[in-house]
Design a protein around this motif. Structure first.
Motif, short mmCIF file in Angstrom:
data_model
loop_
_atom_site.label_atom_id
_atom_site.label_comp_id
_atom_site.label_asym_id
_atom_site.label_seq_id
_atom_site.Cartn_x
_atom_site.Cartn_y
_atom_site.Cartn_z
N TRP A 39 0.83 -1.20 0.00
CA TRP A 39 0.00 0.00 0.00
C TRP A 39 0.87 1.25 0.00
CZ3 TRP A 39 -5.06 -1.07 -0.59
CH2 TRP A 39 -5.52 -2.34 -0.17
N GLN A 40 0.26 2.35 -0.40
CA GLN A 40 0.98 3.62 -0.41
C GLN A 40 -0.02 4.76 -0.34
OE1 GLN A 40 3.87 3.79 -3.52
NE2 GLN A 40 4.34 5.95 -3.23
N SER A 41 0.33 5.80 0.41
CA SER A 41 -0.58 6.95 0.50
C SER A 41 -0.13 8.11 -0.36
CB SER A 41 -0.71 7.42 1.95
OG SER A 41 0.53 7.89 2.44
N GLY A 42 1.14 8.42 -0.37
CA GLY A 42 1.65 9.56 -1.13
C GLY A 42 2.23 9.13 -2.46
N PRO A 108 6.27 2.95 -0.32
CA PRO A 108 5.25 1.95 -0.01
C PRO A 108 5.54 1.18 1.27
CG PRO A 108 6.70 1.15 -1.74
CD PRO A 108 7.10 2.57 -1.47
N PHE A 109 4.53 0.48 1.74
CA PHE A 109 4.70 -0.43 2.88
C PHE A 109 3.85 -1.67 2.62
CE2 PHE A 109 1.30 2.51 3.98
CZ PHE A 109 0.29 1.70 4.46
N GLU A 110 4.20 -2.75 3.28
CA GLU A 110 3.48 -4.00 3.07
C GLU A 110 2.84 -4.48 4.36
OE1 GLU A 110 4.02 -8.48 1.14
OE2 GLU A 110 5.68 -7.07 1.12
N ILE A 111 1.58 -4.87 4.27
CA ILE A 111 0.87 -5.45 5.41
C ILE A 111 0.84 -6.96 5.25
CG2 ILE A 111 -1.36 -5.65 6.59
CD1 ILE A 111 -1.95 -2.79 5.85
N VAL A 112 1.31 -7.67 6.27
CA VAL A 112 1.26 -9.12 6.31
C VAL A 112 0.26 -9.50 7.40
CG1 VAL A 112 2.57 -11.25 6.65
CG2 VAL A 112 3.68 -9.26 5.58
N GLN A 113 -0.77 -10.22 7.03
CA GLN A 113 -1.89 -10.48 7.95
C GLN A 113 -1.99 -11.95 8.30
OE1 GLN A 113 -5.57 -8.96 6.38
NE2 GLN A 113 -6.85 -10.12 7.79
N THR A 114 -2.12 -12.23 9.59
CA THR A 114 -2.41 -13.57 10.06
C THR A 114 -3.58 -13.46 11.03
OG1 THR A 114 -1.06 -13.62 12.09
CG2 THR A 114 0.10 -14.01 10.00
N ILE A 120 3.46 -4.86 9.74
CA ILE A 120 3.59 -3.82 8.72
C ILE A 120 5.07 -3.57 8.49
CG2 ILE A 120 2.92 -1.53 7.95
CD1 ILE A 120 0.63 -1.55 9.88
N LEU A 121 5.51 -3.75 7.25
CA LEU A 121 6.90 -3.57 6.86
C LEU A 121 6.99 -2.31 6.00
CD1 LEU A 121 7.53 -7.28 5.81
CD2 LEU A 121 8.08 -6.22 8.02
N TYR A 122 7.67 -1.30 6.50
CA TYR A 122 7.76 -0.02 5.80
C TYR A 122 9.09 0.08 5.05
CZ TYR A 122 4.08 1.39 9.10
OH TYR A 122 2.92 1.46 9.84
N GLU A 123 9.01 0.57 3.83
CA GLU A 123 10.26 0.86 3.12
C GLU A 123 10.98 2.02 3.80
OE1 GLU A 123 11.35 2.54 -1.27
OE2 GLU A 123 10.26 0.63 -1.20
N ASP A 225 2.86 -2.35 -9.90
CA ASP A 225 4.14 -3.07 -9.98
C ASP A 225 5.13 -2.63 -8.88
OD1 ASP A 225 3.25 -4.38 -12.29
OD2 ASP A 225 3.95 -2.76 -13.57
N ALA A 226 4.62 -2.19 -7.73
CA ALA A 226 5.50 -1.73 -6.66
C ALA A 226 5.73 -2.84 -5.64
CB ALA A 226 4.94 -0.51 -5.98
N ARG A 227 6.86 -2.79 -5.00
CA ARG A 227 7.16 -3.70 -3.89
C ARG A 227 8.01 -2.93 -2.90
NH1 ARG A 227 12.30 -6.16 -4.81
NH2 ARG A 227 13.15 -5.63 -6.86
N VAL A 228 8.07 -3.42 -1.69
CA VAL A 228 8.89 -2.78 -0.67
C VAL A 228 10.35 -3.14 -0.93
CG1 VAL A 228 9.39 -2.66 1.80
CG2 VAL A 228 7.02 -2.80 1.00
N GLU A 229 11.17 -2.12 -1.10
CA GLU A 229 12.58 -2.32 -1.39
C GLU A 229 13.45 -1.76 -0.28
OE1 GLU A 229 13.71 -1.25 -5.38
OE2 GLU A 229 11.66 -1.48 -6.11
N GLU A 230 14.75 -1.98 -0.40
CA GLU A 230 15.68 -1.45 0.59
C GLU A 230 15.79 0.06 0.44
OE1 GLU A 230 20.35 -1.57 0.64
OE2 GLU A 230 19.62 -3.41 1.60
#
Length: 245
Positions: A39-42, A108-114, A120-123, A225-230
């Motif tokens: 996900w991404q807001s800006g 962007p950041f990624e939400i991993v849900q269980t 939440i993993l933020y770039e 086509d976005a992913r969380v990168e270093e």
């Protein structure tokens, strides 16, 4: 003929659901909304292209986004705010942005849900949050004040409610000089929309620093086509010291 009638009923049902705003959202095996993903807001538009924070126009018949006031401060904190400039921004020194500010970062950041936790993993700034799901919204008794605070979540219908407390007083809430005290308390609400977006709202309270609760928010979208990168802040930092000269 019977098959055609069944198909027609199904199509009408889908159409009515869409008109009522109740289109099916993704769900997990336990029936909860599936908010996992990037996900991404800006810097991302309704259609996934980079470079636009909001769609060019609101959908027909939709209410315009509400104007959000900046935080309103108690006198001592208002005086302190006036002494600060962008040079004093903690993120200029590659320090963590805190909550809710990190959600507005352009990366962007990624939400991993269980079923039992949300991660939440933020770039931005290598930040992460491990959020247990607990209907009591109970924080540990020995929380140490930190930059990102301590988070615990529960489901309220289709909304994930995240209660965040246990902050230090070193982050900014949003704009220049938006300071706070260690009494900061944030309640975040993540609600999936039928169009595939995620509504984000954060209610910020701090009786020591603010005169009233401050509400902020954004529409989170999936960048194309976005992913969380270093992201290495120190390496990418454009020498903030030069701004002081």
């Amino acid at each position: 003929m019977k098959r055609a009638a069944v198909a027609l009923v199904a199509l009408l049902s889908v159409s009515l659901a869409a008109q009522r705003g109740t289109s099916t959202i993704r769900r997990t095996a336990d029936g909860k909304p599936d908010i996992s993903g990037v996900w991404q807001s800006g810097g991302v538009s309704l259609y996934g292209e980079q470079g636009r924070a909001t769609p060019p126009t609101a959908p027909r018949g939709a209410a315009p986004p509400p104007r959000r006031e900046p935080p309103q401060y108690q006198a001592p904190f208002a005086a302190k705010q006036k002494t600060l400039t962008a040079v004093d921004d903690p993120t200029a020194a590659c320090l963590l942005p805190g909550v809710p500010r990190i959600t507005s970062m352009p990366m962007p950041f990624e939400i991993v849900q269980t079923p039992k936790k949300i991660v939440i993993l933020y770039e931005s700034f290598h930040a992460f949050r491990i959020i247990p799901i607990d209907d009591r919204l109970k924080h540990p008794d020995d929380v140490t004040p930190t930059w990102m605070g301590d988070s615990v979540a529960k489901w309220d219908g289709d909304t994930l409610v995240v209660d965040v407390a246990g902050f230090n007083d070193k982050t900014w809430l949003g704009g220049v000089g938006t300071v706070h005290s260690e009494d900061l308390h944030v309640v975040e609400r993540f609600t999936p929309n039928a169009d595939g977006t995620l509504a984000y709202e954060a209610t910020v309270t701090d009786p020591k620093a603010l005169t009233k609760p401050w509400v902020t928010g954004a529409t989170l979208r999936t960048p194309k086509d976005a992913r969380v990168e270093e992201y290495e802040c120190i390496e990418n930092n454009q020498d903030p010291a030069h701004m002081k000269k």
